[in-house]
Write a protein that holds these residues in place. Sequence first.
Motif, PDB file in Angstrom:
ATOM      1  N   ALA A  11       0.960  -1.246   0.002  1.00 20.82           N
ATOM      2  CA  ALA A  11       0.065  -0.132  -0.025  1.00 20.82           C
ATOM      3  C   ALA A  11       0.935   0.976   0.213  1.00 20.82           C
ATOM      4  O   ALA A  11       0.438   2.097  -0.272  1.00 20.82           O
ATOM      5  CB  ALA A  11      -0.767  -0.093   1.330  1.00 20.82           C
ATOM      6  N   MET A  12       2.286   1.148   0.323  1.00 21.43           N
ATOM      7  CA  MET A  12       2.946   2.353   0.384  1.00 21.43           C
ATOM      8  C   MET A  12       3.535   2.764  -1.206  1.00 21.43           C
ATOM      9  O   MET A  12       4.298   3.576  -1.372  1.00 21.43           O
ATOM     10  CB  MET A  12       4.171   2.036   1.092  1.00 21.43           C
ATOM     11  CG  MET A  12       3.837   2.179   2.673  1.00 21.43           C
ATOM     12  SD  MET A  12       5.296   2.014   3.813  1.00 21.43           S
ATOM     13  CE  MET A  12       5.867   0.442   3.628  1.00 21.43           C
ATOM     14  N   GLN A  13       3.366   1.582  -2.145  1.00 15.84           N
ATOM     15  CA  GLN A  13       3.513   2.084  -3.459  1.00 15.84           C
ATOM     16  C   GLN A  13       2.564   1.614  -4.412  1.00 15.84           C
ATOM     17  O   GLN A  13       2.750   1.663  -5.716  1.00 15.84           O
ATOM     18  CB  GLN A  13       4.751   1.173  -3.846  1.00 15.84           C
ATOM     19  CG  GLN A  13       4.934  -0.433  -3.587  1.00 15.84           C
ATOM     20  CD  GLN A  13       4.391  -1.071  -4.586  1.00 15.84           C
ATOM     21  OE1 GLN A  13       3.838  -2.117  -4.267  1.00 15.84           O
ATOM     22  NE2 GLN A  13       4.841  -0.723  -5.808  1.00 15.84           N
ATOM     23  N   ILE A  14       1.389   1.324  -4.100  1.00 15.20           N
ATOM     24  CA  ILE A  14       0.165   1.148  -5.089  1.00 15.20           C
ATOM     25  C   ILE A  14      -0.997   1.478  -4.230  1.00 15.20           C
ATOM     26  O   ILE A  14      -1.121   1.428  -2.956  1.00 15.20           O
ATOM     27  CB  ILE A  14       0.443  -0.169  -5.515  1.00 15.20           C
ATOM     28  CG1 ILE A  14      -0.318  -0.279  -6.801  1.00 15.20           C
ATOM     29  CG2 ILE A  14      -0.007  -1.229  -4.601  1.00 15.20           C
ATOM     30  CD1 ILE A  14      -0.249  -1.707  -7.704  1.00 15.20           C
ATOM     31  N   ASP A  15      -2.026   1.689  -5.042  1.00 20.75           N
ATOM     32  CA  ASP A  15      -3.465   1.733  -4.429  1.00 20.75           C
ATOM     33  C   ASP A  15      -4.315   0.530  -4.383  1.00 20.75           C
ATOM     34  O   ASP A  15      -4.412  -0.143  -5.162  1.00 20.75           O
ATOM     35  CB  ASP A  15      -4.317   3.029  -5.239  1.00 20.75           C
ATOM     36  CG  ASP A  15      -3.505   4.053  -5.487  1.00 20.75           C
ATOM     37  OD1 ASP A  15      -2.906   4.871  -4.476  1.00 20.75           O
ATOM     38  OD2 ASP A  15      -3.434   4.573  -6.542  1.00 20.75           O
ATOM     39  N   ILE A  16      -4.498   0.060  -3.196  1.00 18.96           N
ATOM     40  CA  ILE A  16      -5.031  -1.130  -2.758  1.00 18.96           C
ATOM     41  C   ILE A  16      -6.456  -0.994  -2.227  1.00 18.96           C
ATOM     42  O   ILE A  16      -7.283  -1.838  -2.205  1.00 18.96           O
ATOM     43  CB  ILE A  16      -4.165  -1.925  -1.857  1.00 18.96           C
ATOM     44  CG1 ILE A  16      -4.365  -1.585  -0.429  1.00 18.96           C
ATOM     45  CG2 ILE A  16      -2.678  -2.093  -2.017  1.00 18.96           C
ATOM     46  CD1 ILE A  16      -4.025  -2.403   0.585  1.00 18.96           C
ATOM     47  N   ASP A  17      -7.076   0.125  -2.199  1.00 25.55           N
ATOM     48  CA  ASP A  17      -8.164   0.332  -1.559  1.00 25.55           C
ATOM     49  C   ASP A  17      -9.468  -0.114  -2.263  1.00 25.55           C
ATOM     50  O   ASP A  17     -10.578  -0.247  -1.992  1.00 25.55           O
ATOM     51  CB  ASP A  17      -8.411   1.935  -1.029  1.00 25.55           C
ATOM     52  CG  ASP A  17      -7.807   2.850  -2.275  1.00 25.55           C
ATOM     53  OD1 ASP A  17      -7.157   2.494  -3.057  1.00 25.55           O
ATOM     54  OD2 ASP A  17      -8.368   4.125  -2.256  1.00 25.55           O
ATOM     55  N   HIS A  18      -9.268  -0.465  -3.753  1.00 24.33           N
ATOM     56  CA  HIS A  18     -10.125  -0.923  -4.520  1.00 24.33           C
ATOM     57  C   HIS A  18     -10.050  -2.339  -5.037  1.00 24.33           C
ATOM     58  O   HIS A  18     -10.818  -2.760  -5.871  1.00 24.33           O
ATOM     59  CB  HIS A  18     -10.525   0.071  -5.433  1.00 24.33           C
ATOM     60  CG  HIS A  18     -11.711   1.079  -5.188  1.00 24.33           C
ATOM     61  ND1 HIS A  18     -12.572   1.836  -6.000  1.00 24.33           N
ATOM     62  CD2 HIS A  18     -12.070   1.635  -4.090  1.00 24.33           C
ATOM     63  CE1 HIS A  18     -13.472   2.610  -5.391  1.00 24.33           C
ATOM     64  NE2 HIS A  18     -13.161   2.678  -4.233  1.00 24.33           N
ATOM     65  N   TRP A  19      -9.270  -3.245  -4.208  1.00 26.78           N
ATOM     66  CA  TRP A  19      -8.909  -4.491  -4.651  1.00 26.78           C
ATOM     67  C   TRP A  19      -9.777  -5.225  -3.829  1.00 26.78           C
ATOM     68  O   TRP A  19      -9.998  -5.282  -2.669  1.00 26.78           O
ATOM     69  CB  TRP A  19      -7.410  -4.827  -4.325  1.00 26.78           C
ATOM     70  CG  TRP A  19      -6.460  -4.221  -5.181  1.00 26.78           C
ATOM     71  CD1 TRP A  19      -6.533  -3.542  -6.133  1.00 26.78           C
ATOM     72  CD2 TRP A  19      -5.098  -4.438  -5.003  1.00 26.78           C
ATOM     73  NE1 TRP A  19      -5.309  -2.859  -6.652  1.00 26.78           N
ATOM     74  CE2 TRP A  19      -4.239  -3.687  -5.950  1.00 26.78           C
ATOM     75  CE3 TRP A  19      -4.131  -5.141  -4.102  1.00 26.78           C
ATOM     76  CZ2 TRP A  19      -2.977  -3.625  -6.023  1.00 26.78           C
ATOM     77  CZ3 TRP A  19      -2.846  -5.294  -4.320  1.00 26.78           C
ATOM     78  CH2 TRP A  19      -2.347  -4.235  -5.249  1.00 26.78           C
ATOM     79  N   ARG A  20     -10.611  -6.086  -4.693  1.00 26.94           N
ATOM     80  CA  ARG A  20     -11.872  -6.746  -3.884  1.00 26.94           C
ATOM     81  C   ARG A  20     -11.044  -7.938  -3.131  1.00 26.94           C
ATOM     82  O   ARG A  20     -11.720  -8.198  -1.776  1.00 26.94           O
ATOM     83  CB  ARG A  20     -12.538  -7.689  -4.971  1.00 26.94           C
ATOM     84  CG  ARG A  20     -13.170  -6.646  -5.895  1.00 26.94           C
ATOM     85  CD  ARG A  20     -13.552  -7.619  -7.255  1.00 26.94           C
ATOM     86  NE  ARG A  20     -14.437  -7.063  -8.144  1.00 26.94           N
ATOM     87  CZ  ARG A  20     -14.648  -7.266  -9.598  1.00 26.94           C
ATOM     88  NH1 ARG A  20     -14.206  -8.686  -9.697  1.00 26.94           N
ATOM     89  NH2 ARG A  20     -15.387  -6.695 -10.261  1.00 26.94           N
TER      90      ARG A  20
END
Length: 441
Positions: free
Chosen positions: A389-398
């Motif tokens: 999460a420090m290098q990619i957006d994970i907040d919409h990964w199911r």
Amino acid sequence: MAAILPGSAAPMARAIAPAAAVRVGSGAPVRLVLERIGYVLFGLFILFTCFTFIRPSPYDFTAIPTLGLWVLLGIRLHRGAVVFLALLLLHHLGLLLALMPHLHEPLPREWTFQSFYLMVTCVFFIMFFSDNTEKRVTLATNAYIASCLVAAVCGIISYAAPGSLLFTMDGRAAGVFEDPNVLGSFLTFGVLALLRRLLTRDTRHPALTGLALTVVLTAVFLSFSRGAWGATVGGALLTIAFTYRSSAGPTRRRIAALAVCGIIGAALGLTALMSESGIAEQFADRFTLTKDYDEGVTGRFGNQLRSLSMLLESPNGFGPLRFRVIFDLDPHNSYIGAFANGGWIGGFSFLGMVLTTAFVGVRLCLVASPYRRFAQSVVPTVLMYFMQAMQIDIDHWRHVYILLGLVWGLECARLRWLAGAPDASRRVHSVRPAERSFARA
């Protein structure tokens, strides 16, 4: 029919008891038939997680009937997950407040709606895994592994035959995902679950499990995702360490031997793959800490640094998806994104979710309970996602929400077990026919 219930109290079971007394023509209780349908739907729900390129996807089509049927059958919210759920709700409250000035913009509205949808699925997963935990977590793990195999095979085909119906990006395998980074990260849990089964002999067919692990690992490599590589290696080391610590002498020796054999096998496999010039060139290009788009004042890291001072002066953040409007790029950092999308409320509650989940997860892996064996592959995956999460957006990964549901469902089950309420699934000695399609590898 959902309710917050402490410990092992079961008024919900009494509330639905009359339904069990109603019988269909075959003499089977209606509730039993509905449960079997519910488990099949749930297995399909998890299996379809990998299909992200269709909107709405099969995952979305199975979500409504699955959630609706299990709410009808009765699922409970254990008090052990209340703190996490409060933080989850607070995070989405922050998103909603930050959206208010931008309600006229369609993309922020749609993104916020999707966030609330994923929140609902997370709440469902926690409630679902809190009861009959062993049976349900086993079903979910088997279905997730099946989903990983589908995604891995499609990813390998997309790399071997670019230009087909499957996705590639810059010569990297994506398969049924539009982004190879998401493919690689999605496969991490499948790798760790299969690895732990081999380490502990928790499989009826070790050769097939080893073959499945090889296929999934190959797809992770061909995604050429630096984050997924790091997450898979780091997660594997944690899984091995947790499993070794909780095992007895003979099992420890086997784990050590298998770990050495695995390292040698991975090295040989990597050497074989690197003998192909295209793979070697792509690997050399990707095997760096930073790329051109990461560097400079307007690069990914430069944008993140510039945003910090602005966010300190913006309690309500920029608003959902507004970071890209200001900097022409998404933040590619879920922690900065949480503050940018949801303001201080959304950002601090997101940090709280990460810290509480990490604490509870590590405890699940270290403290003896009937659920520790499940946690030792689930928790390392989640911890690696928090690092990613420090290098990619994970907040919409199911799949992140599935795994969060697993962690907190296992914690609720552990607390019920400590309170003297055994998992009902531990009294079930056979798997019903409706669920055998998701049997373990």
